[in-house]
Design a protein around this motif. Structure first.
Motif, mmCIF file in Angstrom:
data_model
loop_
_atom_site.group_PDB
_atom_site.id
_atom_site.type_symbol
_atom_site.label_atom_id
_atom_site.label_comp_id
_atom_site.label_asym_id
_atom_site.label_seq_id
_atom_site.Cartn_x
_atom_site.Cartn_y
_atom_site.Cartn_z
ATOM 1 N N SER A 260 77.573 52.361 26.885
ATOM 2 C CA SER A 260 78.543 52.905 27.820
ATOM 3 C C SER A 260 79.786 53.377 27.080
ATOM 4 O O SER A 260 80.454 52.604 26.396
ATOM 5 C CB SER A 260 78.915 51.810 28.825
ATOM 6 N N LYS A 261 80.082 54.668 27.228
ATOM 7 C CA LYS A 261 81.186 55.228 26.447
ATOM 8 C C LYS A 261 82.537 54.725 26.926
ATOM 9 O O LYS A 261 83.502 54.694 26.159
ATOM 10 C CB LYS A 261 81.135 56.758 26.494
ATOM 11 N N TYR B 219 82.371 60.606 39.599
ATOM 12 C CA TYR B 219 81.679 60.347 38.342
ATOM 13 C C TYR B 219 80.620 61.435 38.134
ATOM 14 O O TYR B 219 79.667 61.546 38.910
ATOM 15 C CB TYR B 219 81.020 58.965 38.412
ATOM 16 N N ALA C 121 75.983 60.731 36.392
ATOM 17 C CA ALA C 121 75.842 59.305 36.704
ATOM 18 C C ALA C 121 74.608 58.681 36.069
ATOM 19 O O ALA C 121 74.555 57.469 35.871
ATOM 20 C CB ALA C 121 75.780 59.119 38.214
ATOM 21 N N SER C 122 73.619 59.504 35.747
ATOM 22 C CA SER C 122 72.401 59.033 35.100
ATOM 23 C C SER C 122 71.774 57.870 35.872
ATOM 24 O O SER C 122 71.758 57.894 37.099
ATOM 25 C CB SER C 122 72.723 58.649 33.667
ATOM 26 N N THR D 83 74.197 53.015 34.273
ATOM 27 C CA THR D 83 74.757 52.061 33.318
ATOM 28 C C THR D 83 76.270 51.922 33.485
ATOM 29 O O THR D 83 76.770 50.865 33.882
ATOM 30 C CB THR D 83 74.441 52.520 31.879
ATOM 31 N N VAL E 269 77.650 61.908 40.737
ATOM 32 C CA VAL E 269 76.862 63.142 40.752
ATOM 33 C C VAL E 269 75.908 63.164 39.568
ATOM 34 O O VAL E 269 76.306 62.878 38.438
ATOM 35 C CB VAL E 269 77.782 64.380 40.679
ATOM 36 N N GLU E 270 74.662 63.491 39.834
ATOM 37 C CA GLU E 270 73.682 63.567 38.762
ATOM 38 C C GLU E 270 72.700 64.691 39.073
ATOM 39 O O GLU E 270 72.280 64.873 40.211
ATOM 40 C CB GLU E 270 72.972 62.221 38.623
ATOM 41 N N ILE E 271 72.321 65.438 38.038
ATOM 42 C CA ILE E 271 71.454 66.589 38.275
ATOM 43 C C ILE E 271 69.979 66.227 38.176
ATOM 44 O O ILE E 271 69.123 66.872 38.775
ATOM 45 C CB ILE E 271 71.792 67.727 37.283
ATOM 46 N N SER E 272 69.681 65.181 37.414
ATOM 47 C CA SER E 272 68.272 64.836 37.219
ATOM 48 C C SER E 272 67.767 63.954 38.362
ATOM 49 O O SER E 272 68.276 62.873 38.614
ATOM 50 C CB SER E 272 68.086 64.120 35.878
ATOM 51 N N SER F 167 66.552 60.494 37.229
ATOM 52 C CA SER F 167 67.610 59.528 36.937
ATOM 53 C C SER F 167 68.254 59.040 38.218
ATOM 54 O O SER F 167 68.504 57.847 38.387
ATOM 55 C CB SER F 167 68.684 60.155 36.049
ATOM 56 N N GLY G 233 73.187 66.696 42.489
ATOM 57 C CA GLY G 233 73.841 67.989 42.441
ATOM 58 C C GLY G 233 74.176 68.406 41.022
ATOM 59 O O GLY G 233 74.076 67.617 40.084
ATOM 60 N N ALA H 97 76.952 69.486 38.520
ATOM 61 C CA ALA H 97 78.399 69.350 38.381
ATOM 62 C C ALA H 97 79.079 70.688 38.102
ATOM 63 O O ALA H 97 80.278 70.843 38.302
ATOM 64 C CB ALA H 97 78.727 68.356 37.266
ATOM 65 N N ASP I 176 80.752 62.492 32.040
ATOM 66 C CA ASP I 176 79.906 62.250 30.869
ATOM 67 C C ASP I 176 78.596 63.002 31.092
ATOM 68 O O ASP I 176 77.563 62.400 31.336
ATOM 69 C CB ASP I 176 79.673 60.738 30.711
ATOM 70 N N VAL I 177 78.673 64.324 31.063
ATOM 71 C CA VAL I 177 77.472 65.120 31.294
ATOM 72 C C VAL I 177 77.009 65.762 29.994
ATOM 73 O O VAL I 177 77.817 66.187 29.184
ATOM 74 C CB VAL I 177 77.692 66.247 32.333
ATOM 75 N N SER I 178 75.698 65.808 29.835
ATOM 76 C CA SER I 178 75.144 66.457 28.649
ATOM 77 C C SER I 178 74.971 67.935 28.971
ATOM 78 O O SER I 178 73.903 68.364 29.358
ATOM 79 C CB SER I 178 73.812 65.813 28.302
HETATM 80 C C1 LIG Z 1 74.846 60.930 28.521
HETATM 81 S S1 LIG Z 1 74.154 60.926 30.129
HETATM 82 C C2 LIG Z 1 75.303 60.015 31.072
HETATM 83 C C3 LIG Z 1 75.247 58.524 30.838
HETATM 84 C C4 LIG Z 1 76.088 57.769 31.851
HETATM 85 N N1 LIG Z 1 77.400 58.356 31.966
HETATM 86 C C5 LIG Z 1 76.225 56.318 31.512
HETATM 87 O O1 LIG Z 1 76.960 55.978 30.575
HETATM 88 O O2 LIG Z 1 75.612 55.505 32.200
HETATM 89 C C6 LIG Z 1 74.401 62.548 30.670
HETATM 90 C C7 LIG Z 1 73.879 62.854 32.056
HETATM 91 O O3 LIG Z 1 74.377 64.109 32.483
HETATM 92 C C8 LIG Z 1 73.414 64.692 33.326
HETATM 93 N N2 LIG Z 1 73.716 66.126 33.484
HETATM 94 C C9 LIG Z 1 73.470 67.138 32.627
HETATM 95 N N3 LIG Z 1 73.890 68.307 33.131
HETATM 96 C C10 LIG Z 1 74.405 68.033 34.361
HETATM 97 C C11 LIG Z 1 74.991 68.831 35.385
HETATM 98 N N4 LIG Z 1 75.133 70.146 35.229
HETATM 99 N N5 LIG Z 1 75.402 68.213 36.509
HETATM 100 C C12 LIG Z 1 75.259 66.886 36.668
HETATM 101 N N6 LIG Z 1 74.725 66.086 35.736
HETATM 102 C C13 LIG Z 1 74.292 66.644 34.592
HETATM 103 C C14 LIG Z 1 72.119 64.373 32.619
HETATM 104 O O4 LIG Z 1 71.016 64.448 33.496
HETATM 105 C C15 LIG Z 1 72.373 62.952 32.130
HETATM 106 O O5 LIG Z 1 71.885 61.999 33.040
#
Ligand SMILES: C[S@@+](CC[C@H](N)C(=O)[O-])C[C@H]1O[C@@H](n2cnc3c(N)ncnc32)[C@H](O)[C@@H]1O
Lengths: 229, 396
Positions: free
Chosen positions: A58-59, A81, A84-85, A88, A105-108, A111, A130, A132, A152-154
């Motif tokens: 967790s960052k 947030y 959200a993945s 964690t 909010v999470e796109i996957s 997850s 959704g 982000a 924290d989005v990739s």
């Molecule tokens: C590094 S993980 C986050 C880990 C989480 N923050 C934690 O510590 O529990 C990055 C997340 O960003 C999501 N993500 C990537 N692009 C996104 C977008 N456009 N909108 C929402 N979520 C997105 C990915 O599916 C992934 O689950």
């Protein structure tokens, strides 16, 4: 077995610590007793469950251990947030803002499905499927302006994501915590350039940079940035 | 989340349609918009509005504005972000209060949580088709890679056998280990204890066997360079195969967590691939699942009166493979029943009961073992006679 001496963090509400300053461990008090989210260790103490908060997973925990001055989370904070993945970090924030609210909010889909399963009894987490980058998509679920955006989005467009969400949902004076990863933007650019470009975009959108902290030793190549609207 | 609200430029209320706090209505509403249908609630509101002389408004949902423009005389502009609507939504409780709708903070929170969960789940079950294609492609590719490695390995064993024929598949059964030996150690003179212990973890017996055989080998001296390159090729296919297998594992755990817990990602994926989708698998009766992948054998048995096959893909499950032959039929019936349940759970629900299903299977297997410790000699003959009788009847 000797139980660790768990005590409140001197600065942050609802964050707990044990051990000496070189080997500090972080915990949050489990809001959803009997459940763990990512296999984290639980310490039982006086009817309370303390969930060990792993800075490698967790960052936000990493930011705290790297000496962040403020994390802007109080008991009643409302938080958006992004990324959200599977839950964690959001679960620890949920422990901290015990009377607050988190829109996650999470796109996957995969997850988020996991997240929903993990956190369905946590009343303060609202799961949102959704993208982000298009915050308008989830406007029917966000019924309150937020005090903090935790991002924290990739995704390559860190700055744009922050700007758009801040515009729609963040209170005046609200804060943003986001992470920029050097490789996640363009692999050909040098890390320093990447950080600089993204920070400039943020500044140009009238977001003030408050603090920057490298968490490289916990999450390779990551920089945590604190901003204010 | 609460209803449909119409405001004017000065933020004063004009009209509204309440969802009466019924979460299902709300979910249905968004579902309909998503599928490009104008919900009934909305049509009603539009009629009332037009009676009052309105003909133009702004919405912040593009689907909705399209639908309204297509299905009514209204001009619905799509505007995002619309500050007016945004401030209405972000102060939801106060906003709806102006319409006389009383709702507590707690109720709003509960509703948004439920709505968030439902919208996510809805989209998940709709989207699972995306996973199907991936699963099928990956599963078929994995199958081919495995066959390729077997085929290539048979060849390399023969080729390398010119040099070190004593290193047979009796000593080194595993194809990948065999190629690794060739790639890393190569010439049989290098099969020393140090070299072998350094890179491999053989049991003492095997280790000694390899060393003795290498010292007394009857093989010829040949150039090993090309053989070693060939071994590297096999190893690189293998490393890609492992990677693909890991990815498939992750996808399967997400898409079909129950099925994957029960039989593992590989078998689960083969089942999905053999019928075409998770949905189809979820619709099949257990008796059909039991025979999936055995269609050829089934066909053969119908044509030639051979014994009908008891197991298809699920025969690869370790619990059946390692079972006594006379237990296998019973176990495969049992397992296919549970697979059918797992697939239904995966497709139609969000429940995670895979561990429970697996436990039940394992318990029943123990029971079967206890009940039928010995092969049923007589009854087997009986059943053969019986089926012969049946067949002769058919012929008549
Ligand atoms: C590094 S993980 C986050 C880990 C989480 N923050 C934690 O510590 O529990 C990055 C997340 O960003 C999501 N993500 C990537 N692009 C996104 C977008 N456009 N909108 C929402 N979520 C997105 C990915 O599916 C992934 O689950």
């Amino acid at each position: 077995m000797i139980l660790p001496n768990i005590r409140p963090h001197p600065k942050f509400v609802n964050v707990f610590i044990s051990g000496s300053s070189e080997k500090l461990k972080l915990y949050t008090k489990n809001l959803d007793k009997g459940n763990v989210i990512y296999g984290e260790k639980i310490i039982l103490k006086m009817d309370e469950e303390f969930r060990l908060w792993d800075p490698y997973r967790s960052k936000l925990a990493a930011l705290i251990l790297k000496g962040a001055q403020k994390i802007y989370l109080e008991r009643k904070t409302t938080c958006l947030y992004l990324g959200a993945s599977t839950g964690t970090t959001i679960s620890h924030i949920s422990d901290i803002v015990s009377n607050g609210l988190i829109f996650g909010v999470e796109i996957s889909e995969r997850s988020l499905r996991q997240l929903i399963q993990n956190t369905t009894s946590r009343k303060n987490i609202i799961p949102i499927l959704g993208n982000a980058l298009n915050p308008q998509e989830y406007s029917m679920l966000i019924y309150k302006p937020v005090d903090l955006i935790y991002q924290d989005v990739s995704h390559p467009e860190q700055a744009n994501i922050a700007i758009r969400n801040a515009k729609l949902y963040l209170k005046e004076g609200g804060k943003i915590i986001l992470f920029i990863k050097s490789q996640s933007i363009k692999s050909t650019e040098k890390p320093k350039e990447i950080f600089k470009n993204e920070l400039n975009t943020l500044k140009n959108a009238d977001l003030k940079v408050l603090e920057k902290i490298s968490i490289d030793s916990y999450a390779g190549g990551h920089l945590g940035v604190f901003l204010e609207k | 989340m609460v209803g449909i609200f119409i405001i004017d430029e000065l933020e004063s209320p004009i009209n509204f349609q309440d969802f009466d706090g019924e979460i299902n209505k709300i979910i249905e509403f968004y579902g309909l918009i998503g599928e490009n249908n104008l919900p009934q609630e909305f049509t009603k509101l539009l009629e009332e509005l037009s009676e009052n002389g309105y003909n133009e408004f702004i919405v912040d949902n593009s689907n909705l504005s399209n639908l309204i423009n297509q299905n009514s005389n209204f001009n619905a502009k799509h505007e995002v972000p619309c500050p007016l609507i945004q401030s209405f939504k972000l102060n939801l409780r106060n906003s709806v209060n102006k319409y006389g709708v009383q709702i507590t903070e707690e109720q709003i929170r509960e509703r948004s949580k439920k709505l968030g969960e439902s919208l996510a789940k809805k989209s998940i079950s709709r989207a699972s088709g995306k996973d199907d294609i991936l699963i099928i492609q990956m599963s078929n590719t994995l199958d081919l890679l495995k066959k390729t490695i077997n085929l290539f390995s048979t060849r390399i064993r023969e080729w390398y056998g010119l040099h070190f024929p004593e290193l047979t598949d009796k000593i080194i059964e595993d194809h990948v280990v065999f190629s690794k030996l060739i790639s890393i150690i190569g010439s049989r003179e290098n099969f020393t204890k140090e070299n072998l212990q350094d890179k491999f973890s053989f049991k003492d017996y095997t280790l000694n066997e390899i060393i003795t055989q290498s010292q007394n080998s009857m093989g010829a001296e040949i150039d090993l360079d090309n053989i070693q390159k060939y071994a590297d090729l096999i190893l690189s296919i293998e490393s890609y195969r492992t990677r693909l297998e890991n990815d498939l594992d992750e996808i399967m755990n997400g898409a079909t967590p129950n099925l994957t817990t029960l039989v593992g990602a590989l078998i689960g994926a083969k089942l999905v691939a053999s019928v075409g989708s998770i949905k189809k698998l979820a619709m099949l009766p257990a008796s059909t699942i039991q025979l999936l992948g055995a269609e050829r054998a089934l066909f053969r048995s119908l044509k030639s009166n051979a014994k009908s096959p008891k197991h298809g893909i699920i025969f690869q499950w370790h619990g059946i493979r390692s079972a006594k032959p006379w237990h296998r039929g019973k176990i495969s019936r049992l397992l296919s029943g549970k697979i059918s349940i797992a697939a239904k759970l995966d497709y139609f629900s969000d429940k995670l009961l895979g561990d429970q299903l697996l436990n039940e299977v394992n318990q029943k297997i123990e029971e079967i073992k206890r009940k039928y410790p010995n092969p049923p000699k007589k009854s087997q003959k009986k059943s053969q006679n019986l089926s012969q009788k049946k067949r002769s009847k058919k012929r008549r």
